[in-house]
Design an enzyme around this catalytic site. Structure first.
Site, PDB file in Angstrom:
ATOM      1  N   GLY A 197       0.820  -1.215   0.000  1.00  0.00           N
ATOM      2  CA  GLY A 197       0.000   0.000   0.000  1.00  0.00           C
ATOM      3  C   GLY A 197       0.852   1.263   0.000  1.00  0.00           C
ATOM      4  N   ARG A 254       1.254  -5.651  -5.017  1.00  0.00           N
ATOM      5  CA  ARG A 254       1.274  -6.578  -3.877  1.00  0.00           C
ATOM      6  C   ARG A 254       1.730  -7.991  -4.269  1.00  0.00           C
ATOM      7  NH1 ARG A 254      -0.588  -4.539   0.802  1.00  0.00           N
ATOM      8  NH2 ARG A 254      -2.063  -2.808   0.738  1.00  0.00           N
ATOM      9  N   ASP A 262       5.276  -7.787   5.655  1.00  0.00           N
ATOM     10  CA  ASP A 262       5.318  -8.931   4.735  1.00  0.00           C
ATOM     11  C   ASP A 262       6.391  -8.734   3.662  1.00  0.00           C
ATOM     12  OD1 ASP A 262       3.289 -10.454   5.922  1.00  0.00           O
ATOM     13  OD2 ASP A 262       1.725  -9.340   4.890  1.00  0.00           O
ATOM     14  N   LYS A 306       8.095   0.668   5.640  1.00  0.00           N
ATOM     15  CA  LYS A 306       6.989   1.494   5.131  1.00  0.00           C
ATOM     16  C   LYS A 306       5.665   0.940   5.592  1.00  0.00           C
ATOM     17  CE  LYS A 306       4.447  -0.021   2.553  1.00  0.00           C
ATOM     18  NZ  LYS A 306       3.533  -0.761   1.679  1.00  0.00           N
ATOM     19  N   THR A 307       4.750   1.693   6.021  1.00  0.00           N
ATOM     20  CA  THR A 307       3.321   1.399   6.106  1.00  0.00           C
ATOM     21  C   THR A 307       2.636   2.461   6.961  1.00  0.00           C
ATOM     22  OG1 THR A 307       1.556  -0.107   6.780  1.00  0.00           O
ATOM     23  CG2 THR A 307       3.574  -0.326   8.026  1.00  0.00           C
ATOM     24  N   ILE A 308       1.522   2.964   6.440  1.00  0.00           N
ATOM     25  CA  ILE A 308       0.764   3.934   7.234  1.00  0.00           C
ATOM     26  C   ILE A 308       0.234   3.267   8.498  1.00  0.00           C
ATOM     27  CG2 ILE A 308       0.064   5.375   5.277  1.00  0.00           C
ATOM     28  CD1 ILE A 308      -2.790   4.042   5.640  1.00  0.00           C
ATOM     29  N   ASP A 309       0.096   1.930   8.479  1.00  0.00           N
ATOM     30  CA  ASP A 309      -0.523   1.224   9.606  1.00  0.00           C
ATOM     31  C   ASP A 309       0.283   1.353  10.901  1.00  0.00           C
ATOM     32  OD1 ASP A 309      -2.237   0.495   7.644  1.00  0.00           O
ATOM     33  OD2 ASP A 309      -1.983  -1.660   7.851  1.00  0.00           O
ATOM     34  N   ARG A 319      -4.916  -2.223   8.674  1.00  0.00           N
ATOM     35  CA  ARG A 319      -5.478  -3.560   8.412  1.00  0.00           C
ATOM     36  C   ARG A 319      -5.613  -4.384   9.673  1.00  0.00           C
ATOM     37  NH1 ARG A 319      -2.171  -7.271   6.693  1.00  0.00           N
ATOM     38  NH2 ARG A 319      -0.942  -5.941   5.337  1.00  0.00           N
ATOM     39  N   TYR A 345      -7.734   5.763   2.043  1.00  0.00           N
ATOM     40  CA  TYR A 345      -7.066   6.153   0.805  1.00  0.00           C
ATOM     41  C   TYR A 345      -6.792   7.666   0.771  1.00  0.00           C
ATOM     42  CZ  TYR A 345      -8.308   1.398  -0.263  1.00  0.00           C
ATOM     43  OH  TYR A 345      -8.414   0.032  -0.188  1.00  0.00           O
TER      44      TYR A 345
HETATM   45  P1  FBP Z   1       0.633  -1.925   3.650  1.00  0.00           P
HETATM   46  O1  FBP Z   1       0.589  -2.807   4.855  1.00  0.00           O
HETATM   47  O2  FBP Z   1       1.030  -2.611   2.409  1.00  0.00           O
HETATM   48  O3  FBP Z   1       1.444  -0.686   3.889  1.00  0.00           O
HETATM   49  O4  FBP Z   1      -0.837  -1.382   3.354  1.00  0.00           O
HETATM   50  C1  FBP Z   1      -1.650  -0.996   4.398  1.00  0.00           C
HETATM   51  C2  FBP Z   1      -3.045  -0.643   3.945  1.00  0.00           C
HETATM   52  O5  FBP Z   1      -3.146   0.727   3.618  1.00  0.00           O
HETATM   53  C3  FBP Z   1      -4.044  -1.014   5.032  1.00  0.00           C
HETATM   54  O6  FBP Z   1      -4.199   0.029   5.940  1.00  0.00           O
HETATM   55  C4  FBP Z   1      -5.258  -1.369   4.239  1.00  0.00           C
HETATM   56  O7  FBP Z   1      -6.047  -2.323   4.911  1.00  0.00           O
HETATM   57  C5  FBP Z   1      -4.699  -1.969   2.990  1.00  0.00           C
HETATM   58  O8  FBP Z   1      -3.437  -1.384   2.802  1.00  0.00           O
HETATM   59  C6  FBP Z   1      -5.551  -1.697   1.780  1.00  0.00           C
HETATM   60  O9  FBP Z   1      -5.028  -2.390   0.699  1.00  0.00           O
HETATM   61  P2  FBP Z   1      -5.203  -1.964  -0.817  1.00  0.00           P
HETATM   62  O10 FBP Z   1      -4.299  -0.814  -1.049  1.00  0.00           O
HETATM   63  O11 FBP Z   1      -4.712  -3.138  -1.577  1.00  0.00           O
HETATM   64  O12 FBP Z   1      -6.617  -1.602  -1.037  1.00  0.00           O
END
Ligand code: FBP
Length: 552
Positions: free
Chosen positions: A79, A143, A174, A200-203, A250, A422
């Site tokens: 993401g 992904r 991952d 990296k990850t906003i989470d 997530r 998003y």
């Molecule tokens: P990453 O773990 O790859 O950084 O992505 C996190 C995320 O933004 C989650 O917060 C969200 O559930 C998921 O990606 C959404 O996935 P997609 O971009 O495939 O719709």
């Protein structure tokens, strides 16, 4: 491409590097051999060439670093997260600082670009277009999971063709797990390709004792907090709606918790607490309904509820159901695919254990269906597709109707729904993320110059000014343990969940009863890029509280 005035002004921003990296003459201070976070024997056996490496800390030196040109590849994985372009520009400047003839190649649309040999050379003209901008559009992201020998070998063909000696993978837990596996494989076969990861990850769930935060979390939560603040003000002006706001993340609830600390809403559910207290969906609903009742008693028929995206997976009964569903759908994928859509619900009920079948049958049809849909390539339920905000508000509405019947509630209830995810993932990086990302990219270049592999780029001391940040590398195996994925035990980076004894949660828990009843809303406003440091350069509150742990 036409540029907005902010884009033009922001392009001129010079990210601040830690002092140790300025001039790019660094030397390595090696630490003690390291251990994995868990399952040491199993991880050691799986990573015989990259296990136990020491942590690396860079130190300033006047000695010249080796200055041969090097070709480097870069991949954006998973993401989007604000600051990815700055990681790439930091990496570019870093390898050019090592030798001006070094070259950077970007693989297109994520790890799949490596396997399918889709790439572009990133020149200074291209890089300059993207400095300090949000998004991953410079090369795109994807992904695809890099996990098979065939993929690794296919990737190696193009790396050899382009004479690439190091690959930087910018991704979440991952993707960095896969970076470690790739590093191990290339080392084992003597491929001569280093692999470096970037967190990296906003989470915000790729963090631990050595990685203080993942990039993008700071900016994304600031964007969500701005909008939550705006909604709170609207709510406090019109005084007629309950706003149910689902926030991305997530699995872990770090985003919801940070936004709660920033905005002080009436209710914020923390999934990790729901799990720890073994709560049912009904109890979560009751908790929100009680807040509605209490506020109605004070004449306040409005409020704001924050809901973490991953909540549903943390409700113990649903969690156990998902675990069994994951194994079932992995083991009987072909059989399930052949079942007619209208019969799939019953097929699942017939194949689950009694307790999980009962939970599955009790879920609203839409939610149950979401749980049985395709997993992402890493085997995760796609929770962003589940409309938990609507599910909860409807259930709260039903509960309130019952309470009204019993004469225990006399208020009015109207709900509005939002999902913020998003909206924040591609924002222009905050000053914090702009500096952090540029520094992570530059550090990755220095790790490459040191000749190491299987490391994650790291900057620490992040609540201090960037000049004082500590730069170095952390062996990725150090963050790993064994977990069940797709029905099998696999080595993975341990995900960081919200700690219920951690300072950010304790601060929230101390305040939340007051926030519930009174209007304590705060309005963080938009991210500021120009102005006083106390407005523009603040790191997230999560980081601030975590690093001043004893104060709270
Ligand atoms: P990453 O773990 O790859 O950084 O992505 C996190 C995320 O933004 C989650 O917060 C969200 O559930 C998921 O990606 C959404 O996935 P997609 O971009 O495939 O719709």
């Amino acid at each position: 491409m036409e540029k907005s005035p902010l884009q033009k002004a922001r392009a001129a921003y010079k990210p601040q590097l830690p002092n140790v990296l300025v001039g790019a003459t660094v030397k390595v201070a090696d630490g003690e051999p390291t251990q994995s976070a868990g399952d040491q024997e199993a991880i050691k056996n799986l990573f015989p060439n990259t296990y136990g490496l020491p942590e690396i800390v860079f130190e300033k030196t006047t000695e010249a670093v080796p200055s041969k040109p090097i070709n480097v590849g870069v991949i954006l994985s998973g993401g989007q997260a604000p600051g990815g372009h700055n990681v790439i520009s930091g990496l570019f400047d870093g390898i050019k600082a090592i030798n001006k003839d070094s070259r950077l190649y970007g693989f297109l649309m994520g790890p799949g670009g490596l396997v399918d040999h889709k790439y572009m050379e990133l020149t200074s003209k291209i890089i300059d277009e993207y400095r300090n901008t949000g998004g991953f559009d410079i090369i795109g992201s994807g992904r695809t999971k890099l996990e098979t020998k065939e993929q690794f070998d296919k990737g190696l063909e193009i790396l050899r063709e382009l004479d690439i000696k190091a690959l930087v993978i910018i991704g979440g837990d991952d993707s960095n797990t896969n970076a470690a596996i790739l590093a191990e494989y290339y080392k084992a076969i003597g491929a001569g390709v280093q692999v470096i990861g970037v967190p990296k990850t906003i989470d915000g769930d790729l963090k631990n004792s050595v990685i203080e935060t993942s990039f993008g979390f700071d900016t994304a939560t600031k964007v969500y907090s701005e909008v939550i603040g705006n909604i709170q003000r609207d709510c406090n002006s019109a005084k007629k709606y309950w706003h149910f706001i689902k926030l991305m993340g997530r699995s872990a609830s770090h985003i919801a918790l940070e936004c709660a600390l920033q905005c002080q809403p009436n209710v914020c559910i923390i999934s990790e607490e729901v799990e720890a207290k073994n709560m049912t969906l009904g109890q979560v609903v009751d908790e929100i309904a009680q807040a509605v009742v209490k506020r109605a008693e004070n004449g306040k028929n409005y409020g704001v509820v924050l809901i973490p995206e991953g909540l549903i997976e943390f409700i113990p009964a649903v969690k156990s159901l998902i675990a069994e569903l994951n194994d079932l759908l992995a083991a009987k994928a072909a059989e399930f695919a052949a079942v007619a859509p209208e019969d799939q619900r019953q097929w699942i009920i017939d194949h689950l254990s009694e307790a999980n079948a009962a939970t599955y049958a009790s879920l609203p049809a839409g939610v149950a269906r979401q749980l049985s849909l395709d997993r992402d390539p890493h085997g995760n339920v796609q929770v962003s597709l589940i409309e938990t905000e609507k599910l909860l508000s409807e259930m709260v509405g039903k509960r309130l109707a019952e309470l009204k019947e019993e004469g225990k509630y006399k208020g009015k209830y109207a709900a509005m729904h939002h999902f913020f995810g998003y909206e924040g993932r591609c924002a222009d990086p905050s000053n914090f993320d702009a500096n952090y990302c540029y520094g992570l990219g530059f550090t990755a270049a220095m790790l490459i110059a040191c000749g190491v592999t299987g490391y994650m780029s790291s900057l620490r001391n992040l609540t201090f000014a960037p000049v004082n940040w500590v730069a170095g590398g952390i062996p990725i195996t150090m963050m790993m343990n064994m977990e069940r994925r797709h029905g099998e035990m696999k080595p993975v980076i341990r995900k960081a969940l919200v700690e219920l004894d951690g300072a950010p949660f304790l601060k929230f828990a101390k305040e939340r009863e007051t926030w519930k009843v009174e209007d304590c809303y705060t309005y963080p406003g938009p991210i500021q890029y120009f102005g006083p440091a106390e407005v523009c350069d603040l790191p997230s509150l999560t980081l601030v509280y975590e690093q001043k742990r004893r104060k709270y």
